[in-house]
Write a protein that holds these residues in place. Structure first.
Motif, PDB file in Angstrom:
ATOM      1  N   TYR A   1       1.087 -20.678  87.222  1.00  0.00           N
ATOM      2  CA  TYR A   1       0.691 -19.283  87.366  1.00  0.00           C
ATOM      3  C   TYR A   1       1.409 -18.383  86.368  1.00  0.00           C
ATOM      4  N   ASP A   2       0.765 -17.227  86.090  1.00  0.00           N
ATOM      5  CA  ASP A   2       1.258 -16.328  85.050  1.00  0.00           C
ATOM      6  C   ASP A   2       1.485 -17.051  83.735  1.00  0.00           C
TER       7      ASP A   2
ATOM      8  N   ASN B   1      -8.228 -16.000  89.863  1.00  0.00           N
ATOM      9  CA  ASN B   1      -7.743 -14.818  89.134  1.00  0.00           C
ATOM     10  C   ASN B   1      -7.439 -15.164  87.680  1.00  0.00           C
TER      11      ASN B   1
ATOM     12  N   LYS C   1      -3.384 -20.098  88.634  1.00  0.00           N
ATOM     13  CA  LYS C   1      -3.579 -18.738  89.162  1.00  0.00           C
ATOM     14  C   LYS C   1      -3.030 -17.676  88.223  1.00  0.00           C
ATOM     15  N   ASN C   2      -3.698 -16.538  88.219  1.00  0.00           N
ATOM     16  CA  ASN C   2      -3.204 -15.385  87.459  1.00  0.00           C
ATOM     17  C   ASN C   2      -2.885 -15.744  86.008  1.00  0.00           C
TER      18      ASN C   2
HETATM   19  C1  LIG Z   1      -1.418 -13.204  91.501  1.00  0.00           C
HETATM   20  O1  LIG Z   1      -1.714 -11.826  91.318  1.00  0.00           O
HETATM   21  C2  LIG Z   1      -1.931 -11.156  92.548  1.00  0.00           C
HETATM   22  C3  LIG Z   1      -2.426  -9.742  92.223  1.00  0.00           C
HETATM   23  O2  LIG Z   1      -1.615  -9.159  91.244  1.00  0.00           O
HETATM   24  C4  LIG Z   1      -0.663 -11.177  93.366  1.00  0.00           C
HETATM   25  O3  LIG Z   1      -0.854 -10.503  94.582  1.00  0.00           O
HETATM   26  C5  LIG Z   1      -0.270 -12.617  93.633  1.00  0.00           C
HETATM   27  O4  LIG Z   1       0.968 -12.675  94.285  1.00  0.00           O
HETATM   28  C6  LIG Z   1      -0.170 -13.401  92.330  1.00  0.00           C
HETATM   29  N1  LIG Z   1      -0.002 -14.801  92.655  1.00  0.00           N
HETATM   30  C7  LIG Z   1       0.826 -15.588  91.997  1.00  0.00           C
HETATM   31  C8  LIG Z   1       0.929 -16.997  92.476  1.00  0.00           C
HETATM   32  O5  LIG Z   1       1.459 -15.208  91.022  1.00  0.00           O
END
Ligand SMILES: *[C@@H]1O[C@H](CO)[C@@H](O)[C@H](O)[C@H]1NC(C)=O
Ligand SMILES: *[C@@H]1O[C@H](CO)[C@@H](O)[C@H](O)[C@H]1NC(C)=O
Ligand SMILES: *[C@@H]1O[C@H](CO)[C@@H](O)[C@H](O)[C@H]1NC(C)=O
Length: 359
Positions: free
Chosen positions: A199-200, A260, A229-230
């Protein structure tokens, strides 16, 4: 902790690894400073021997089972080999340094194929830059519980076989807040991998995040539990991809979630390819890898080809339970002209779809 910035022949390593078993012992850290082993920070002297000796002594250090740290002071250290590895539990690599593979001299002569034993490897983790690796930047085989974050991986988009992070036969790997621009897959996930959490991550240029290629050999272990994710994919060949060899042996690839995700000019944003055949003469036999329980949710942006969603599943083992929710991918920024292509796929679609779903 040491650090280095931007020299042309920088090779910089910081190690801290822990063998401690209780809190009291963990407070004690035994330092092995590479400069005490004769390493010279002039960017020219070959420091391979000094680094190896410091590493070996650290690995052998048993007294009180203290934490040990191989310490690299500020400076530019040249190393001929980066194969200073060992069986290590709870390795931490950190400190803001750069690992400069100086691979451009070797890329033109690259003949390193998947599975070849003379490909470089290195286990790494937090707040580190890996620059211009000769082949794969970070290779993880037989690893578990590794947390990679705040890492920058960089090589030119046209450098051959420079996968960012290659994971095989490993489980519970977390990759976060990491930027990968490279000439091959940003992350590739091979057989025997499970519980991989990404993620990220910013990927691009590169070939995207790929599971596979799977099914080349008999009795390959399954791949399951991947979350992406993200993440952002920018100007990559693929976004999230699953690929199996055209005529491949049976195994299972299951339980993947992509959620996402922003696609910025990606050639194949969402793709399952069960006919993968980079060579000319593959057998026209369907793959026996069973792909199932695959979820795509909230994926938007721009596809640089018309086919934004492509599921080319196996005739003999159709994809099962592929679920799409809220996909919005336009072609070169124009709404509603992308298309989906499906063969041999079962599943369901929910929410709003552009292109219209074919599942
Ligand atoms: C992904 O982004 C969402 C919205 O910004 C956030 O609520 C969520 O915690 C994030 N999830 C991860 C795994 O980084
Ligand atoms: C992984 O590393 C990041 C950055 O240091 C940290 O925030 C996170 O808590 C770590 N996660 C685990 C499971 O150790
Ligand atoms: C896709 O996004 C665009 C721009 O935000 C929006 O106008 C359009 O309605 C969306 N389409 C779908 C199918 O969600």
């Amino acid at each position: 902790m040491g650090l280095t910035r931007g020299f042309s022949s920088v090779f910089f390593l910081i190690f801290l690894f822990a063998l401690a078993t209780n809190a009291q012992e963990e407070r004690r850290i035994k330092i092995f400073d590479v400069s005490k082993y004769g390493a010279v920070a002039d960017g020219r002297t070959d420091n391979t021997k000094a680094f190896r000796e410091a590493w070996d002594d650290a690995c052998k250090w048993q007294e009180g089972k203290a934490r040990v740290r191989v310490y690299v002071p500020i400076g530019t250290f040249y190393l001929k080999l980066s194969d200073i590895y060992w069986h290590v539990n709870r390795l931490v690599v950190t400190g803001g340094g750069i690992l400069d593979g100086q691979g451009s001299s070797a890329w033109t002569r690259n003949s390193c194929r998947e599975g070849s034993s003379n490909c470089g490897e290195f286990p790494v983790v937090n707040d580190i830059t890996s620059l211009d690796s000769k082949t794969t930047h970070f290779l993880m085989f037989g690893c578990s519980n590794i947390n990679i974050s705040n890492v920058v991986i960089s090589a030119p988009g046209d450098s051959p076989n420079t996968d960012g992070i290659k994971i095989g036969s490993s489980n519970r790997i977390k990759i976060s807040r990491t930027q990968i621009d490279t000439g091959d897959d940003c992350v590739s996930i091979l057989s025997g991998s499970s519980y991989i959490d990404i993620y990220d991550v910013f990927c691009g240029p590169g070939h995207g995040i790929s599971v596979g290629s799977l099914g080349k050999y008999p009795n390959e272990e399954n791949v399951y539990g991947l979350t992406v994710k993200n993440c952002t994919f920018s100007r990559t060949r693929n976004g999230v991809r699953i690929k199996t060899w055209g005529s491949s042996f049976a195994s299972i690839a299951a339980g993947f979630t992509s959620e996402n995700i922003f696609m910025n000019n990606v050639e194949n944003p969402i793709i399952i390819d069960q006919q993968y055949c980079p060579e000319a003469n593959c057998l026209q036999v369907p793959s026996h890898v069973q792909i199932k329980d695959i979820t795509y949710k909230n994926i938007w942006g721009v596809s640089s080809t018309k086919v934004a969603v492509k599921f080319e599943c196996s005739k003999s083992s159709p994809c099962k339970n592929v679920v799409l929710t809220d996909i919005n991918l336009s072609y070169n920024g124009v709404d509603d002209v992308t298309i989906s292509e499906c063969s041999n796929v079962n599943g369901a679609s929910y929410g709003r779809h552009s292109p219209p779903s074919c599942v």
